[in-house]
Scaffold this motif. Structure first.
Motif, PDB file in Angstrom:
ATOM      1  N   GLY A  21      54.652  77.548   9.354  1.00 27.90           N
ATOM      2  CA  GLY A  21      54.823  78.992   9.231  1.00 27.90           C
ATOM      3  C   GLY A  21      56.235  79.442   8.947  1.00 27.90           C
ATOM      4  N   ASP A  22      57.250  78.628   9.286  1.00 32.97           N
ATOM      5  CA  ASP A  22      58.636  78.962   9.000  1.00 32.97           C
ATOM      6  C   ASP A  22      59.033  78.413   7.637  1.00 32.97           C
ATOM      7  OD1 ASP A  22      58.696  80.048  11.491  1.00 32.97           O
ATOM      8  OD2 ASP A  22      59.967  78.502  12.388  1.00 32.97           O
ATOM      9  N   GLY A  23      60.056  79.019   7.038  1.00 33.59           N
ATOM     10  CA  GLY A  23      60.613  78.443   5.830  1.00 33.59           C
ATOM     11  C   GLY A  23      61.389  77.190   6.183  1.00 33.59           C
ATOM     12  N   LEU A  24      61.210  76.133   5.421  1.00 33.99           N
ATOM     13  CA  LEU A  24      61.908  74.873   5.665  1.00 33.99           C
ATOM     14  C   LEU A  24      62.622  74.436   4.397  1.00 33.99           C
ATOM     15  CD1 LEU A  24      59.317  72.810   7.754  1.00 33.99           C
ATOM     16  CD2 LEU A  24      61.351  73.996   8.585  1.00 33.99           C
ATOM     17  N   VAL A  25      63.852  73.935   4.577  1.00 30.83           N
ATOM     18  CA  VAL A  25      64.669  73.457   3.474  1.00 30.83           C
ATOM     19  C   VAL A  25      65.292  72.125   3.867  1.00 30.83           C
ATOM     20  CG1 VAL A  25      66.823  73.866   2.199  1.00 30.83           C
ATOM     21  CG2 VAL A  25      65.210  75.737   2.553  1.00 30.83           C
ATOM     22  N   ILE A  26      65.288  71.175   2.952  1.00 29.62           N
ATOM     23  CA  ILE A  26      66.031  69.931   3.123  1.00 29.62           C
ATOM     24  C   ILE A  26      67.148  69.927   2.099  1.00 29.62           C
ATOM     25  CG2 ILE A  26      65.953  67.408   3.010  1.00 29.62           C
ATOM     26  CD1 ILE A  26      63.045  67.557   3.877  1.00 29.62           C
ATOM     27  N   ALA A  27      68.390  69.715   2.566  1.00 27.02           N
ATOM     28  CA  ALA A  27      69.553  69.751   1.686  1.00 27.02           C
ATOM     29  C   ALA A  27      70.439  68.547   1.945  1.00 27.02           C
ATOM     30  CB  ALA A  27      70.341  71.040   1.908  1.00 27.02           C
ATOM     31  N   ASP A  28      71.216  68.192   0.932  1.00 27.87           N
ATOM     32  CA  ASP A  28      72.121  67.054   1.097  1.00 27.87           C
ATOM     33  C   ASP A  28      73.473  67.521   1.612  1.00 27.87           C
ATOM     34  OD1 ASP A  28      73.463  68.167  -1.055  1.00 27.87           O
ATOM     35  OD2 ASP A  28      72.616  66.774  -2.531  1.00 27.87           O
ATOM     36  N   ARG A  29      74.444  66.589   1.684  1.00 26.31           N
ATOM     37  CA  ARG A  29      75.740  66.895   2.279  1.00 26.31           C
ATOM     38  C   ARG A  29      76.518  67.941   1.468  1.00 26.31           C
ATOM     39  NH1 ARG A  29      76.299  65.835   7.376  1.00 26.31           N
ATOM     40  NH2 ARG A  29      78.561  65.914   7.070  1.00 26.31           N
ATOM     41  N   THR A  32      73.206  71.116  -1.517  1.00 21.50           N
ATOM     42  CA  THR A  32      72.217  71.306  -2.577  1.00 21.50           C
ATOM     43  C   THR A  32      70.814  71.181  -1.989  1.00 21.50           C
ATOM     44  OG1 THR A  32      73.702  70.428  -4.259  1.00 21.50           O
ATOM     45  CG2 THR A  32      71.349  70.446  -4.782  1.00 21.50           C
ATOM     46  N   ILE A  33      69.963  72.125  -2.312  1.00 15.71           N
ATOM     47  CA  ILE A  33      68.590  72.109  -1.798  1.00 15.71           C
ATOM     48  C   ILE A  33      67.777  71.107  -2.623  1.00 15.71           C
ATOM     49  CG2 ILE A  33      66.488  73.465  -1.433  1.00 15.71           C
ATOM     50  CD1 ILE A  33      68.312  75.943  -1.175  1.00 15.71           C
ATOM     51  N   ILE A  34      67.281  70.079  -1.952  1.00 14.50           N
ATOM     52  CA  ILE A  34      66.494  69.066  -2.659  1.00 14.50           C
ATOM     53  C   ILE A  34      65.000  69.214  -2.394  1.00 14.50           C
ATOM     54  CG2 ILE A  34      68.413  67.429  -2.747  1.00 14.50           C
ATOM     55  CD1 ILE A  34      67.181  65.963  -0.386  1.00 14.50           C
ATOM     56  N   ARG A  35      64.656  69.984  -1.355  1.00 15.43           N
ATOM     57  CA  ARG A  35      63.230  70.187  -1.052  1.00 15.43           C
ATOM     58  C   ARG A  35      63.089  71.479  -0.261  1.00 15.43           C
ATOM     59  NH1 ARG A  35      58.582  70.777  -1.382  1.00 15.43           N
ATOM     60  NH2 ARG A  35      56.877  69.355  -0.870  1.00 15.43           N
ATOM     61  N   ALA A  36      62.046  72.274  -0.549  1.00 16.54           N
ATOM     62  CA  ALA A  36      61.741  73.495   0.205  1.00 16.54           C
ATOM     63  C   ALA A  36      60.230  73.642   0.275  1.00 16.54           C
ATOM     64  CB  ALA A  36      62.379  74.708  -0.455  1.00 16.54           C
ATOM     65  N   ASN A  37      59.737  74.352   1.265  1.00 14.82           N
ATOM     66  CA  ASN A  37      58.288  74.522   1.392  1.00 14.82           C
ATOM     67  C   ASN A  37      57.826  75.846   0.817  1.00 14.82           C
ATOM     68  OD1 ASN A  37      59.123  76.326   3.349  1.00 14.82           O
ATOM     69  ND2 ASN A  37      57.845  75.499   4.984  1.00 14.82           N
ATOM     70  N   ARG A  38      56.525  76.022   0.791  1.00 13.04           N
ATOM     71  CA  ARG A  38      55.951  77.210   0.171  1.00 13.04           C
ATOM     72  C   ARG A  38      56.403  78.497   0.856  1.00 13.04           C
ATOM     73  NH1 ARG A  38      49.654  75.726  -0.110  1.00 13.04           N
ATOM     74  NH2 ARG A  38      50.239  74.780   1.874  1.00 13.04           N
ATOM     75  N   LEU A 105      71.337  64.026   5.448  1.00 15.06           N
ATOM     76  CA  LEU A 105      70.611  65.221   5.031  1.00 15.06           C
ATOM     77  C   LEU A 105      70.577  66.244   6.166  1.00 15.06           C
ATOM     78  CD1 LEU A 105      67.510  63.517   3.340  1.00 15.06           C
ATOM     79  CD2 LEU A 105      69.485  64.514   2.154  1.00 15.06           C
ATOM     80  N   PHE A 106      70.277  67.490   5.772  1.00 17.94           N
ATOM     81  CA  PHE A 106      70.091  68.570   6.740  1.00 17.94           C
ATOM     82  C   PHE A 106      68.690  69.145   6.560  1.00 17.94           C
ATOM     83  CE2 PHE A 106      74.605  68.650   5.565  1.00 17.94           C
ATOM     84  CZ  PHE A 106      75.203  68.486   6.806  1.00 17.94           C
ATOM     85  N   ILE A 107      68.099  69.549   7.666  1.00 18.50           N
ATOM     86  CA  ILE A 107      66.859  70.311   7.595  1.00 18.50           C
ATOM     87  C   ILE A 107      67.122  71.692   8.176  1.00 18.50           C
ATOM     88  CG2 ILE A 107      65.986  69.384   9.788  1.00 18.50           C
ATOM     89  CD1 ILE A 107      63.143  69.653   8.452  1.00 18.50           C
ATOM     90  N   VAL A 108      66.748  72.693   7.416  1.00 18.66           N
ATOM     91  CA  VAL A 108      67.028  74.079   7.781  1.00 18.66           C
ATOM     92  C   VAL A 108      65.707  74.796   8.040  1.00 18.66           C
ATOM     93  CG1 VAL A 108      68.180  76.224   7.108  1.00 18.66           C
ATOM     94  CG2 VAL A 108      69.025  74.024   6.242  1.00 18.66           C
ATOM     95  N   SER A 109      65.604  75.413   9.213  1.00 19.89           N
ATOM     96  CA  SER A 109      64.426  76.207   9.568  1.00 19.89           C
ATOM     97  C   SER A 109      64.794  77.677   9.455  1.00 19.89           C
ATOM     98  CB  SER A 109      63.973  75.877  10.987  1.00 19.89           C
ATOM     99  OG  SER A 109      62.923  76.724  11.384  1.00 19.89           O
TER     100      SER A 109
END
Length: 383
Positions: A21-29, A32-38, A105-109
């Motif tokens: 249900g939350d926005g999620l982002v995976i980014a590198d050092r 740069t956003i390399i992955r995000a969810n719907r 990597l970082f994961i952002v909620s």
């Protein structure tokens, strides 16, 4: 098979990542956003190809790069920041940044809290408007005329609502056509008193010719009018563009049952979304202004009535006095027979009775025709 037997493969992780249900982002050092969810795409209104591998976190979010935001440990900090959407608008978000163990990597909620922030801000503005209204009401009660206090009242409302401009328009009637016209009376802007309302083209302006004919019927019926630059009709949009307005609220002012004019609130920085509680409070402000105008009109009408009554009483009384003084002179000089003097006195007594009756009828008609006369005074006049 029970839950312990489920194989958590890559596809399942992908499904969980995308469905949360939350926005999620995976980014590198480098952030740069390399992955995000719907959910994140829906929040920001970007497409997948526009973000993944193409944008950094700092291009979307205000408030620092990810390495500075990341917190190690079991209780990462939650930070509030604004995210800019593709269309240029902003959302308020509660953001948590974690490092992924063993990976660079970082994961952002991201939790959208825009609605909550808007409600909080609206309540704060409502309280500020209520305070301004309270001050305004007290000043109106103590003032000799409402015109003395209206600049300060508009200044307080401008500050409390945090808009660019607050203004007061009064209706006047075209003496030739009978058409209702609007004319700017007072204005306060964020920069100080005065502004566009003082221009001559906003004085004695027809609602119809100004392209806001629909306002006339709505405001007369006591309805508040809203508009923003994107949804306004052509003529209305032209007026907004001429004044640099992005959105506005127009609240009618009624005085003693008649539509007197309106108070307006213009925002030039953004398309403002007014909440119900804010509208309720500025409608109350319009009501107080209408009451102040009504109070002054009532006092002026009562003064005019008293003056009118005094003038109507003065001439008959002066006439009787002059007649009785003439009779007195006749008696003193002994130049008129006694019988004739008695006849003159009877005539003046009859005249006094007729004058008294005429005044009773006149006062009764005035009492019937003037609504502002207090009931106790009305009863006295009818006696």
């Amino acid at each position: 098979m029970n839950g312990r037997d489920v194989c958590f493969d890559a596809d399942l992780y992908e499904a969980v990542f995308d469905a949360t249900g939350d926005g999620l982002v995976i980014a590198d050092r480098s952030s740069t956003i390399i992955r995000a969810n719907r959910r994140f795409f829906r929040m920001t209104r970007y497409g997948r190809s526009e973000i993944e591998g193409a944008m950094s976190w700092s291009q979307i979010a205000e408030g620092g790069d990810l390495p500075a935001l990341a917190v190690t440990g079991t209780a990462p900090a939650i930070r509030e920041m604004r995210l800019q959407r593709k269309d240029g608008s902003f959302i308020d978000a509660a953001v948590t940044v974690r490092t992924i163990p063993g990976r660079d990597l970082f994961i952002v909620s991201v939790l959208d809290i825009t609605g909550k922030k808007q409600v909080t801000h609206a309540l704060q503005r409502r309280d500020a408007i209520l305070e301004a209204i309270s001050t305004m009401a007290g000043r109106f009660l103590a003032a000799r005329t409402w015109e003395e206090e209206i600049p300060g009242a508009l200044r307080g409302l401008c500050t409390a609502t945090n808009v660019h401009r607050v203004y007061l328009f009064e209706n006047i009637t075209d003496q030739e056509t009978g058409e209702t016209l609007m004319t700017g009376r007072y204005e306060w802007t964020r920069e100080g008193r005065g502004g566009e309302i003082a221009t001559t083209w906003l004085r004695g302006l027809s609602y119809q010719k100004a392209g806001v004919g629909a306002w006339e019927a709505d405001l007369r019926d006591g309805k508040t009018v809203f508009a923003d630059i994107r949804t306004a009709e052509n003529d209305e949009r032209w007026n907004m563009e001429a004044l640099g307005v992005q959105s506005f609220v127009i609240v009618p002012i009624h005085v003693g049952g008649r539509w007197w004019g309106f108070i307006g609130f213009d925002e030039t920085r953004e398309e403002r979304r007014w909440t119900e509680v804010e509208i309720d409070t500025i409608e109350a402000a319009a009501g107080i202004i209408g009451s102040a105008i009504r109070r002054q009109e009532t006092e002026e009408a009562m003064l005019a009535y008293i003056t009118e009554s005094a003038l109507r009483l003065k001439n008959p009384a002066a006439l009787l006095r002059e007649n009785f003084e003439a009779i007195h002179d006749d008696i003193r000089d002994e130049t008129v027979p006694k019988e004739e003097i008695l006849t003159q006195i009877r005539v003046q007594i009859a005249a006094a009775d007729q004058i008294a009756e005429n005044l009773r009828e006149l006062n009764a008609s005035i009492a019937e025709g003037r609504r502002e006369i207090p009931d106790a005074f009305r009863h006295f006049l009818r006696r």
